[in-house]
Every structure is written in C-alpha cells, then in structure tokens.
Design a protein around this motif. Structure first.
Motif, short mmCIF file in Angstrom:
data_model
loop_
_atom_site.label_atom_id
_atom_site.label_comp_id
_atom_site.label_asym_id
_atom_site.label_seq_id
_atom_site.Cartn_x
_atom_site.Cartn_y
_atom_site.Cartn_z
N ILE A 63 15.98 -46.73 -20.66
CA ILE A 63 15.70 -48.12 -21.04
C ILE A 63 16.22 -49.08 -19.98
CG2 ILE A 63 16.24 -49.93 -22.71
CD1 ILE A 63 16.34 -47.71 -24.86
N ALA A 64 17.46 -48.87 -19.53
CA ALA A 64 18.06 -49.76 -18.54
C ALA A 64 17.28 -49.74 -17.23
CB ALA A 64 19.51 -49.36 -18.30
N ASN A 65 16.87 -48.56 -16.78
CA ASN A 65 16.14 -48.47 -15.53
C ASN A 65 14.73 -49.04 -15.66
OD1 ASN A 65 18.31 -47.32 -14.24
ND2 ASN A 65 17.63 -45.22 -14.55
N GLY A 72 14.57 -56.40 -11.56
CA GLY A 72 14.86 -56.17 -10.15
C GLY A 72 13.65 -56.17 -9.26
N GLY A 73 12.45 -56.21 -9.85
CA GLY A 73 11.23 -56.25 -9.06
C GLY A 73 10.95 -54.97 -8.30
N THR A 74 11.36 -53.83 -8.85
CA THR A 74 11.16 -52.56 -8.14
C THR A 74 9.74 -52.04 -8.26
OG1 THR A 74 11.93 -51.32 -10.07
CG2 THR A 74 13.56 -51.88 -8.41
N GLY A 75 8.97 -52.57 -9.22
CA GLY A 75 7.58 -52.13 -9.37
C GLY A 75 7.48 -50.66 -9.74
N THR A 76 6.39 -50.03 -9.30
CA THR A 76 6.17 -48.63 -9.65
C THR A 76 7.23 -47.71 -9.05
OG1 THR A 76 4.61 -48.43 -7.78
CG2 THR A 76 3.68 -48.90 -9.96
N LEU A 77 7.86 -48.13 -7.95
CA LEU A 77 8.92 -47.31 -7.37
C LEU A 77 10.08 -47.16 -8.34
CD1 LEU A 77 9.03 -48.68 -3.71
CD2 LEU A 77 8.41 -46.36 -4.41
N GLY A 78 10.24 -48.14 -9.24
CA GLY A 78 11.31 -48.05 -10.22
C GLY A 78 11.15 -46.88 -11.18
N ASP A 81 13.51 -44.08 -10.61
CA ASP A 81 14.82 -44.24 -11.24
C ASP A 81 14.75 -43.93 -12.72
OD1 ASP A 81 17.48 -44.70 -10.72
OD2 ASP A 81 17.38 -46.86 -11.00
N VAL A 82 13.65 -44.32 -13.36
CA VAL A 82 13.49 -44.04 -14.79
C VAL A 82 13.52 -42.54 -15.03
CG1 VAL A 82 11.96 -44.22 -16.78
CG2 VAL A 82 12.26 -46.18 -15.27
N VAL A 83 12.78 -41.79 -14.20
CA VAL A 83 12.67 -40.34 -14.40
C VAL A 83 13.91 -39.60 -13.91
CG1 VAL A 83 11.37 -38.27 -13.79
CG2 VAL A 83 10.15 -40.40 -14.30
N MET A 125 13.11 -45.72 -2.65
CA MET A 125 13.00 -46.98 -3.39
C MET A 125 13.39 -48.16 -2.51
SD MET A 125 14.47 -46.29 -7.22
CE MET A 125 14.49 -48.07 -7.49
N LEU A 126 14.52 -48.04 -1.83
CA LEU A 126 15.02 -49.15 -1.02
C LEU A 126 14.09 -49.46 0.14
CD1 LEU A 126 18.83 -48.28 -0.95
CD2 LEU A 126 17.68 -50.01 -2.34
N GLN A 127 13.54 -48.41 0.73
CA GLN A 127 12.62 -48.62 1.84
C GLN A 127 11.36 -49.33 1.35
OE1 GLN A 127 11.75 -45.10 4.05
NE2 GLN A 127 10.60 -46.16 5.64
#
Length: 202
Positions: A63-65, A72-78, A81-83, A125-127
């Motif tokens: 949930i948090a991720n 955080g605006g990570t989009g699909t890259l986020g 982190d969820v998985v 993700m960061l890249q």
C-alpha cells in the motif's frame, strides 16, 4: 482465516502503511532513496509476536509503495517497488517470525532481505526518474549497475540495521512487557513456548 486474524493483519498493514507514508512526506528521499532510513521498518518487530504480522507488514508495504507512485511521481517504475519491495518485507518478516525465540537473529531478517533485494531494482527506478548519480557522491548510475548494487547493498543494510537497532529493538522490548504477546500469539505457540516473550534477550 478468523475475524481476529483478519483484524490483526489489517492493523499491522495500516500501521506500516501510515508510518511509511508519513516518512515519505517528511523524510523524502531518506525514506525512498539510495540511502534509506525508513523509520516504519521498526514495525517489523511486530513479527516477533504474531505470524499475522507477516502478511500484514507485506500488505502495508504494498500500500505504501503504491501511494508513493502517486506522491513521489515514480509512475510505472514504482511497480518495481510495489512488487519487489513487498517481497523483501514479506521475507524479512517471515524470517523474524521463524527465529522469534532468538531476537538478535530474528531482526537480521529484514536487514538481509532488504539489502539483497532492494538494490537490485532501485538503480533502475532512480535512473528512470532522472537521478543519474548517487546523492552526495559522483557515482554515476549509467552503465554501473554492479557498482550501484554493491553500494545499495551496503547502504540499505546499514539504514535498515540502524532503524531496527535504534527504534525497533526498544519498541520490541516495550511490547514484550505489555499484554500484547498474550493477546496476539496463536494458542499453539503459547503451548510450545510457555515462557513469556519478555524473557527473551536480544
């Protein structure tokens, strides 16, 4: 699953998710960046007292991720982190429950799981978000995944260990002296371990 177990899972999930979002809002990259001190990881000690903390903490992490994708605006890259962030939390919590009778060993679970898994995807993700160097260093992300993984392994392990030592361990000792262990421990666990949890030593 009984209503009591569902309530315990939901409570652990809500605690972890709300604490993580708080960290995101007020700690920013210190909670989600290459150097992480996510204070909500102290709640992993809940797995010392009940197996329901394992799915609860994993759900809370997911949930948090997921919230971080929006905030955080990570989009699909986020979704990475969820998985995989959720997988790390679940494995760490499962280890903690498995070795609950040896608290020092149990608390190594979240440290090891996060240190091995999170740095494997965090550089990607960061890249993708436009961060090409590690904060406060000149270490570039481009074409340097092995170096980033090594850096992330050490940084994540240190951050997780600090949070668990400074926040998690005292929290666990306080919980062990409370009525909580007797309220949440499964009946079979109490039968196997009649001694109160408060007697265990780090």
């Amino acid at each position: 699953m009984s209503a009591e177990r569902i309530a315990r899972v939901a409570t652990c999930a809500a605690l972890y998710a709300s604490a993580s979002v708080f960290c995101l809002l007020f700690l920013g990259s210190l909670a989600w960046g290459p150097v992480q001190f996510r204070a909500s990881e102290a709640l992993c000690v809940l797995a010392l007292f009940t197996p329901d903390a394992v799915p609860g903490l994993a759900l809370g992490c997911a949930i948090a991720n997921a919230v971080n994708i929006v905030l955080g605006g990570t989009g699909t890259l986020g979704l990475l982190d969820v998985v995989f962030g959720t997988l790390a939390t679940a494995l760490g919590a499962a280890w903690t429950w498995r070795f609950r009778s040896r608290r020092a060993v149990a608390l190594l679970g979240p440290v090891i799981a996060n240190a091995l898994i999170v740095p494997a995807y965090l550089p990607l993700m960061l890249q993708g978000l436009g961060f090409y160097t590690v904060p406060f260093t000149s270490v570039a992300l481009d074409g340097a995944w092995p170096l980033m993984y090594a850096f992330g392994l050490v940084a994540t392990a240190v951050g997780e260990a600090v949070v668990l030592a400074v926040l998690g361990a005292p929290f666990a000792r306080a919980l062990a002296r409370s009525p909580l262990p007797g309220l949440v421990a499964p009946v079979e666990t109490l039968a196997e371990n009649p001694a109160p949890v408060s007697e265990s030593r780090p």
